[in-house]
Design a protein around this motif. Structure first.
Motif, PDB file in Angstrom:
ATOM      1  N   GLY A 221       0.793  -1.221   0.000  1.00  0.00           N
ATOM      2  CA  GLY A 221       0.000   0.000   0.000  1.00  0.00           C
ATOM      3  C   GLY A 221       0.832   1.282   0.000  1.00  0.00           C
ATOM      4  N   TRP A 222       1.928   1.283  -0.757  1.00  0.00           N
ATOM      5  CA  TRP A 222       2.767   2.489  -0.836  1.00  0.00           C
ATOM      6  C   TRP A 222       1.941   3.636  -1.447  1.00  0.00           C
ATOM      7  CZ3 TRP A 222       7.950   0.362  -3.281  1.00  0.00           C
ATOM      8  CH2 TRP A 222       8.505  -0.581  -2.385  1.00  0.00           C
ATOM      9  N   ALA A 223       1.993   4.780  -0.848  1.00  0.00           N
ATOM     10  CA  ALA A 223       1.205   5.914  -1.347  1.00  0.00           C
ATOM     11  C   ALA A 223       1.674   6.356  -2.735  1.00  0.00           C
ATOM     12  CB  ALA A 223       1.300   7.074  -0.357  1.00  0.00           C
ATOM     13  N   HIS A 224       3.009   6.413  -2.915  1.00  0.00           N
ATOM     14  CA  HIS A 224       3.559   6.789  -4.230  1.00  0.00           C
ATOM     15  C   HIS A 224       4.172   5.548  -4.898  1.00  0.00           C
ATOM     16  CE1 HIS A 224       3.099  11.153  -3.855  1.00  0.00           C
ATOM     17  NE2 HIS A 224       3.402  11.017  -2.565  1.00  0.00           N
ATOM     18  N   GLY A 225       3.453   4.448  -4.884  1.00  0.00           N
ATOM     19  CA  GLY A 225       3.980   3.173  -5.382  1.00  0.00           C
ATOM     20  C   GLY A 225       4.487   3.256  -6.816  1.00  0.00           C
ATOM     21  N   ALA A 226       3.653   3.796  -7.712  1.00  0.00           N
ATOM     22  CA  ALA A 226       4.040   3.848  -9.128  1.00  0.00           C
ATOM     23  C   ALA A 226       5.272   4.726  -9.318  1.00  0.00           C
ATOM     24  CB  ALA A 226       2.875   4.374  -9.968  1.00  0.00           C
ATOM     25  N   ASP A 227       5.271   5.891  -8.680  1.00  0.00           N
ATOM     26  CA  ASP A 227       6.415   6.808  -8.784  1.00  0.00           C
ATOM     27  C   ASP A 227       7.703   6.146  -8.324  1.00  0.00           C
ATOM     28  OD1 ASP A 227       5.253   8.931  -9.912  1.00  0.00           O
ATOM     29  OD2 ASP A 227       5.391  10.292  -8.183  1.00  0.00           O
ATOM     30  N   ARG A 228       7.600   5.486  -7.178  1.00  0.00           N
ATOM     31  CA  ARG A 228       8.817   4.909  -6.585  1.00  0.00           C
ATOM     32  C   ARG A 228       9.354   3.757  -7.413  1.00  0.00           C
ATOM     33  NH1 ARG A 228       7.967   3.927  -0.288  1.00  0.00           N
ATOM     34  NH2 ARG A 228      10.053   3.067  -0.526  1.00  0.00           N
ATOM     35  N   VAL A 229       8.478   2.879  -7.862  1.00  0.00           N
ATOM     36  CA  VAL A 229       8.960   1.718  -8.645  1.00  0.00           C
ATOM     37  C   VAL A 229       9.481   2.176 -10.013  1.00  0.00           C
ATOM     38  CG1 VAL A 229       8.306  -0.491  -9.682  1.00  0.00           C
ATOM     39  CG2 VAL A 229       7.427   0.127  -7.440  1.00  0.00           C
ATOM     40  N   LEU A 230       8.763   3.109 -10.623  1.00  0.00           N
ATOM     41  CA  LEU A 230       9.216   3.589 -11.939  1.00  0.00           C
ATOM     42  C   LEU A 230      10.559   4.309 -11.834  1.00  0.00           C
ATOM     43  CD1 LEU A 230       5.886   4.928 -13.520  1.00  0.00           C
ATOM     44  CD2 LEU A 230       7.335   3.102 -14.427  1.00  0.00           C
ATOM     45  N   GLY A 231      10.734   5.103 -10.786  1.00  0.00           N
ATOM     46  CA  GLY A 231      11.968   5.889 -10.657  1.00  0.00           C
ATOM     47  C   GLY A 231      13.166   5.067 -10.222  1.00  0.00           C
ATOM     48  N   SER A 232      12.910   3.989  -9.494  1.00  0.00           N
ATOM     49  CA  SER A 232      14.052   3.212  -8.976  1.00  0.00           C
ATOM     50  C   SER A 232      14.296   1.950  -9.805  1.00  0.00           C
ATOM     51  CB  SER A 232      13.814   2.870  -7.508  1.00  0.00           C
ATOM     52  OG  SER A 232      12.570   2.188  -7.371  1.00  0.00           O
ATOM     53  N   VAL A 233      13.479   0.924  -9.570  1.00  0.00           N
ATOM     54  CA  VAL A 233      13.747  -0.381 -10.221  1.00  0.00           C
ATOM     55  C   VAL A 233      13.612  -0.297 -11.739  1.00  0.00           C
ATOM     56  CG1 VAL A 233      13.122  -2.819 -10.286  1.00  0.00           C
ATOM     57  CG2 VAL A 233      12.861  -1.530  -8.182  1.00  0.00           C
ATOM     58  N   TYR A 234      12.556   0.364 -12.211  1.00  0.00           N
ATOM     59  CA  TYR A 234      12.329   0.404 -13.662  1.00  0.00           C
ATOM     60  C   TYR A 234      13.347   1.314 -14.362  1.00  0.00           C
ATOM     61  CZ  TYR A 234      10.213   1.729 -18.100  1.00  0.00           C
ATOM     62  OH  TYR A 234      10.009   1.997 -19.415  1.00  0.00           O
ATOM     63  N   GLY A 235      13.352   2.606 -14.015  1.00  0.00           N
ATOM     64  CA  GLY A 235      14.155   3.572 -14.768  1.00  0.00           C
ATOM     65  C   GLY A 235      15.643   3.483 -14.504  1.00  0.00           C
ATOM     66  N   ALA A 236      15.999   3.278 -13.225  1.00  0.00           N
ATOM     67  CA  ALA A 236      17.425   3.312 -12.888  1.00  0.00           C
ATOM     68  C   ALA A 236      18.125   1.990 -13.117  1.00  0.00           C
ATOM     69  CB  ALA A 236      17.591   3.743 -11.432  1.00  0.00           C
ATOM     70  N   LEU A 237      17.361   0.882 -13.040  1.00  0.00           N
ATOM     71  CA  LEU A 237      18.026  -0.426 -13.107  1.00  0.00           C
ATOM     72  C   LEU A 237      17.605  -1.249 -14.336  1.00  0.00           C
ATOM     73  CD1 LEU A 237      19.917  -2.320 -11.468  1.00  0.00           C
ATOM     74  CD2 LEU A 237      17.850  -3.298 -10.459  1.00  0.00           C
ATOM     75  N   ALA A 238      16.311  -1.547 -14.430  1.00  0.00           N
ATOM     76  CA  ALA A 238      15.883  -2.520 -15.445  1.00  0.00           C
ATOM     77  C   ALA A 238      15.964  -1.989 -16.875  1.00  0.00           C
ATOM     78  CB  ALA A 238      14.459  -2.977 -15.143  1.00  0.00           C
ATOM     79  N   LEU A 239      15.493  -0.756 -17.089  1.00  0.00           N
ATOM     80  CA  LEU A 239      15.403  -0.266 -18.466  1.00  0.00           C
ATOM     81  C   LEU A 239      16.757  -0.238 -19.193  1.00  0.00           C
ATOM     82  CD1 LEU A 239      13.337   0.643 -20.555  1.00  0.00           C
ATOM     83  CD2 LEU A 239      13.753   3.003 -19.859  1.00  0.00           C
ATOM     84  N   PRO A 240      17.852   0.243 -18.548  1.00  0.00           N
ATOM     85  CA  PRO A 240      19.140   0.204 -19.255  1.00  0.00           C
ATOM     86  C   PRO A 240      19.551  -1.220 -19.637  1.00  0.00           C
ATOM     87  CG  PRO A 240      19.285   1.606 -17.312  1.00  0.00           C
ATOM     88  CD  PRO A 240      17.964   0.930 -17.248  1.00  0.00           C
ATOM     89  N   PHE A 241      19.328  -2.176 -18.733  1.00  0.00           N
ATOM     90  CA  PHE A 241      19.721  -3.555 -19.038  1.00  0.00           C
ATOM     91  C   PHE A 241      18.816  -4.170 -20.113  1.00  0.00           C
ATOM     92  CE2 PHE A 241      21.995  -3.154 -15.001  1.00  0.00           C
ATOM     93  CZ  PHE A 241      23.204  -3.748 -15.342  1.00  0.00           C
ATOM     94  N   ILE A 242      17.527  -3.830 -20.064  1.00  0.00           N
ATOM     95  CA  ILE A 242      16.605  -4.330 -21.102  1.00  0.00           C
ATOM     96  C   ILE A 242      17.030  -3.783 -22.470  1.00  0.00           C
ATOM     97  CG2 ILE A 242      14.251  -4.025 -21.989  1.00  0.00           C
ATOM     98  CD1 ILE A 242      13.260  -4.311 -19.096  1.00  0.00           C
ATOM     99  N   ALA A 243      17.341  -2.489 -22.521  1.00  0.00           N
ATOM    100  CA  ALA A 243      17.763  -1.877 -23.792  1.00  0.00           C
ATOM    101  C   ALA A 243      19.064  -2.498 -24.280  1.00  0.00           C
ATOM    102  CB  ALA A 243      17.927  -0.373 -23.604  1.00  0.00           C
ATOM    103  N   CYS A 244      19.995  -2.697 -23.340  1.00  0.00           N
ATOM    104  CA  CYS A 244      21.301  -3.274 -23.714  1.00  0.00           C
ATOM    105  C   CYS A 244      21.108  -4.685 -24.287  1.00  0.00           C
ATOM    106  CB  CYS A 244      22.206  -3.292 -22.477  1.00  0.00           C
ATOM    107  SG  CYS A 244      23.917  -3.612 -22.853  1.00  0.00           S
ATOM    108  N   ALA A 245      20.236  -5.479 -23.647  1.00  0.00           N
ATOM    109  CA  ALA A 245      19.999  -6.855 -24.114  1.00  0.00           C
ATOM    110  C   ALA A 245      19.341  -6.863 -25.492  1.00  0.00           C
ATOM    111  CB  ALA A 245      19.118  -7.585 -23.103  1.00  0.00           C
ATOM    112  N   LEU A 246      18.383  -5.983 -25.711  1.00  0.00           N
ATOM    113  CA  LEU A 246      17.695  -5.948 -27.005  1.00  0.00           C
ATOM    114  C   LEU A 246      18.615  -5.472 -28.124  1.00  0.00           C
ATOM    115  CD1 LEU A 246      14.094  -4.744 -26.125  1.00  0.00           C
ATOM    116  CD2 LEU A 246      14.685  -6.705 -27.545  1.00  0.00           C
TER     117      LEU A 246
END
Lengths: 302, 228
Positions: free
Chosen positions: B41-66
Motif C-alpha cells: 500500500g505504498w502511497a507513491h507506489g508507481a512513482d517509486r517503482v518507476l523511478g528506482s527499479v524500472y528507470g534506474a536499473l531494469a530499463l538500461p539492461f533491457i535496452a542493452c539486451a535488445l
C-alpha cells in the motif's frame, strides 16, 4: 566492366602496387597467395578497400555507387550470411536488396546441387555450405554482373565442388565478369580464361592460355604417372632412372612423379619406361609448375 | 528497402531464446516490485517503482539486451556485413538495425512502464489511466534513447563491446548531477520520472534532450558503420 589504372592500396598486412587491369565478361584468375594481395585486389574491386592511388571503375562507375553495389557479389573464404534467417529467407532477402525477381530457393541452390539446404538455419551451415549458398546467390542473381570469389575450391561443400566451374562459366557466358583468386595454377587453369600472376602485391605476369600458364614454369616440366600397384611403380622407377631426359624421380606408393627440362621428352620417356618395365599405366598427366616456380619464371629469375 | 533490411535484426531478436530469458527476468523483477508496492500500500507506489527499479536499473539492461540481440552480439560493421554483401549500403543497413532495436525497446519500455503504473498505483499517485499513458510515453522515450545510446556503443570494439562501456558511462556520468550528466539518458529519464533534474532542467527540456540524444546517437552510429 572492371577497370583499374595504376591502383595501389593497403590494408595491413597486405598491399598492392601499381595494378592495371581491364577485364571484360569472362572468368579471370588472380594467381597468388593471400600474402600476394589477391584478396585486397578483390576488396578494391568490390569497394570494401580504398585505392590510395589510381583509378577504379566497375560497371562504368565507382564500386560503391548505389547502382553498382547491388550488381557486385563477393564470395570470400568465410562468407557473411544473415545468421538468424533460414537459407530460403536469406535468398529472398538478397533478391529484395538486389532488386531480383523472386525465385524459389531450391531452384537457385540447385545450380550447385545444394537444394537440400533451403530450409536450414544459416547459423547451422558449415563454412563450405555457407560458401556454396553465397556462390549460388551470386551466380543465380540476374542483377549481378561482377562476381569475385576467393579460392573457389577451398573449403567448398563436396556436393557443390563438381558444379562450381560450370556455374561460374555459365555466369560469365551471360555477360558477367567473374574474378577468382587462387594459389593453385591447376584451379586457375580449370576455371579461367586469363591469368594474372601476383607476387608481393605486384603483377608479375599475365597470360591468356593454360599453355602459357604452364609455360611460366619453363625449364622444368613435371609428369605424374599412376601405376596399377606399388610393385609395378617400383619397376617403372627403375626404367625411368635410365632415361637421360628424366632429371628426377619420386615414388609414393603407386604414384611416380618425374621432372625434366622438356615436357614432350618427359612424356616420351614415361611411355618407353612403361613398355620396358611391362607396366600397366593407369594414368599419365602433366602437372602445372609450382606457384613459386611460375612466379620466378614470370619475373625472369634464373 | 529499409523495412526489408529490418528483417534480419527482427529475426535476431525474435529467434533468440537468450534475449527472451533476459527480458523475462528483468520484467519479472520490475513487476514483482510493483506487486510489492501494491500489497504494501505504498502511497507513491508507481512513482517509486518507476523511478528506482524500472528507470534506474531494469530499463538500461533491457535496452542493452535488445540492442545486443538486434546486432547478433557483434559489432555494428560485422552485424550488418551480410546485408552489405547483398548490395545494401552500410548506412541503410545500420539504420535498419538501429530502427528495429529502437522500436522493439521503445515498445517494451512503454508497455512495461504502463503496466508498472497500473500495478503499483498508490493513493497519492495521479489517476491510474492518465498515469499509465504518461508513464508509457516517458518509458518509450527513455527506452528509445537508451537503444540508440547502446547502438552507438556497438560501433566500438571488435564484438561491439562498447555497449558495456556505454552502460558504465551512463551509470557514472548520469548519476552525477553535473553538466556531463546532460549527455546521458539516465539523467533525463530520472527527471521525467519525477527524480532529481540535471542542472535544474525542466521536464519538457529533458524530453527534448532525450529526443535529440536519440537522433544524434542513431545518426552517428549509422555514420560510423560506413567505415569498412
Amino acid at each position: 566492366m572492371i577497370l583499374l589504372e595504376g591502383v595501389s592500396a593497403q590494408r595491413k598486412p597486405w598491399s598492392i602496387h601499381d595494378v592495371t587491369i581491364d577485364w571484360r565478361p569472362g572468368v579471370h584468375a588472380v594467381v597468388g597467395t593471400f600474402a600476394d594481395g589477391g584478396p585486397l585486389l578483390l576488396g578494391v574491386i568490390v569497394g570494401s578497400a580504398r585505392a590510395r592511388v589510381g583509378r577504379v571503375r566497375v560497371l562504368d562507375g565507382s564500386p560503391t555507387d548505389a547502382q553498382a553495389r547491388t550488381r557486385i557479389a563477393r564470395v570470400p573464404v568465410d562468407p557473411s550470411l544473415p545468421d538468424a534467417l533460414r537459407v530460403d529467407e536469406a535468398l529472398a532477402l538478397a533478391a529484395v536488396v538486389r532488386g531480383d525477381p523472386s525465385e524459389p530457393a531450391e531452384q537457385r541452390l540447385s545450380v550447385l546441387g545444394l537444394e537440400a539446404l533451403a530450409r536450414r538455419r544459416v547459423s547451422s551451415l558449415s563454412r563450405g555450405e555457407a560458401r556454396g549458398v553465397a556462390l549460388a546467390e551470386a551466380v543465380t542473381s540476374p542483377r549481378v554482373c561482377v562476381i569475385v570469389v576467393e579460392e573457389p575450391f577451398v573449403s567448398s561443400d563436396s556436393r557443390a565442388a563438381s558444379h562450381i566451374a560450370e556455374a561460374l562459366r555459365t555466369k560469365s557466358r551471360s555477360g558477367s565478369a567473374v574474378v577468382v583468386t587462387t594459389a593453385s595454377l591447376r584451379d586457375a587453369g580449370d576455371l579461367a580464361d586469363d591469368y594474372l600472376l601476383m607476387r608481393g602485391g605486384a603483377v608479375v605476369g599475365r597470360t591468356t592460355s593454360v599453355r602459357a600458364l604452364a609455360g611460366f614454369g619453363a625449364g622444368e616440366a613435371r609428369r605424374v604417372i599412376i601405376a596399377r600397384d606399388a610393385a609395378q611403380a617400383r619397376g617403372l622407377v627403375a626404367a625411368l632412372a635410365r632415361s637421360p631426359d628424366v632429371a628426377g624421380v619420386e615414388l609414393d606408393a603407386n604414384t611416380v612423379r618425374i621432372r625434366g627440362a622438356d615436357p614432350l621428352a618427359l612424356a616420351r620417356a614415361a611411355g618407353q619406361a612403361a613398355v620396358q618395365a611391362d607396366v600397366d599405366v593407369v594414368e599419365i598427366r602433366g602437372e602445372p609448375p609450382s606457384l613459386d616456380l611460375a612466379r620466378a619464371a614470370a619475373m625472369g629469375a634464373p | 528497402m529499409i523495412a526489408s533490411l529490418g528483417r534480419l535484426p527482427a529475426a535476431r531478436i525474435l529467434r533468440s531464446s537468450r534475449v527472451w530469458i533476459t527480458l523475462g527476468a528483468w520484467c519479472s523483477l520490475v513487476l514483482a516490485f510493483a506487486g510489492v508496492a501494491r500489497l504494501e500500500g505504498w502511497a507513491h507506489g508507481a512513482d517509486r517503482v518507476l523511478g528506482s527499479v524500472y528507470g534506474a536499473l531494469a530499463l538500461p539492461f533491457i535496452a542493452c539486451a535488445l540492442v545486443r540481440a538486434a546486432f547478433g552480439g557483434r559489432s555494428m560493421i560485422s552485424s550488418t556485413a551480410p546485408l552489405v554483401a547483398f548490395g545494401a549500403s552500410p548506412w541503410r543497413a545500420a539504420l535498419a538495425s538501429i530502427g528495429v532495436a529502437t522500436m522493439a525497446t521503445a515498445l517494451l519500455g512503454a508497455g512495461l512502464a504502463a503496466l508498472v503504473a497500473l500495478v503499483a498505483h498508490g493513493v497519492a499517485d495521479p489517476p491510474p489511466g492518465r498515469d499509465a499513458i504518461v508513464s508509457a510515453y516517458v518509458g518509450g522515450l527513455g527506452a528509445a534513447a537508451y537503444a540508440t545510446w547502446f547502438a552507438l556503443g556497438t560501433t566500438f570494439g571488435r564484438r561491439g563491446g562498447g555497449r558495456i562501456l556505454f552502460l558504465a558511462l551512463d551509470w557514472l556520468l548520469g548519476a552525477a548531477g553535473g553538466a556531463t550528466a546532460l549527455a546521458t539518458p539516465r539523467a533525463h529519464l530520472r527527471n521525467l520520472l519525477g527524480g532529481v533534474s540535471p542542472m535544474n532542467m525542466s521536464e519538457r527540456s529533458s524530453a527534448i534532450a532525450l529526443v535529440t540524444l536519440a537522433a544524434f546517437c542513431a545518426v552517428l552510429a549509422a555514420r560510423l558503420a560506413r567505415r569498412r
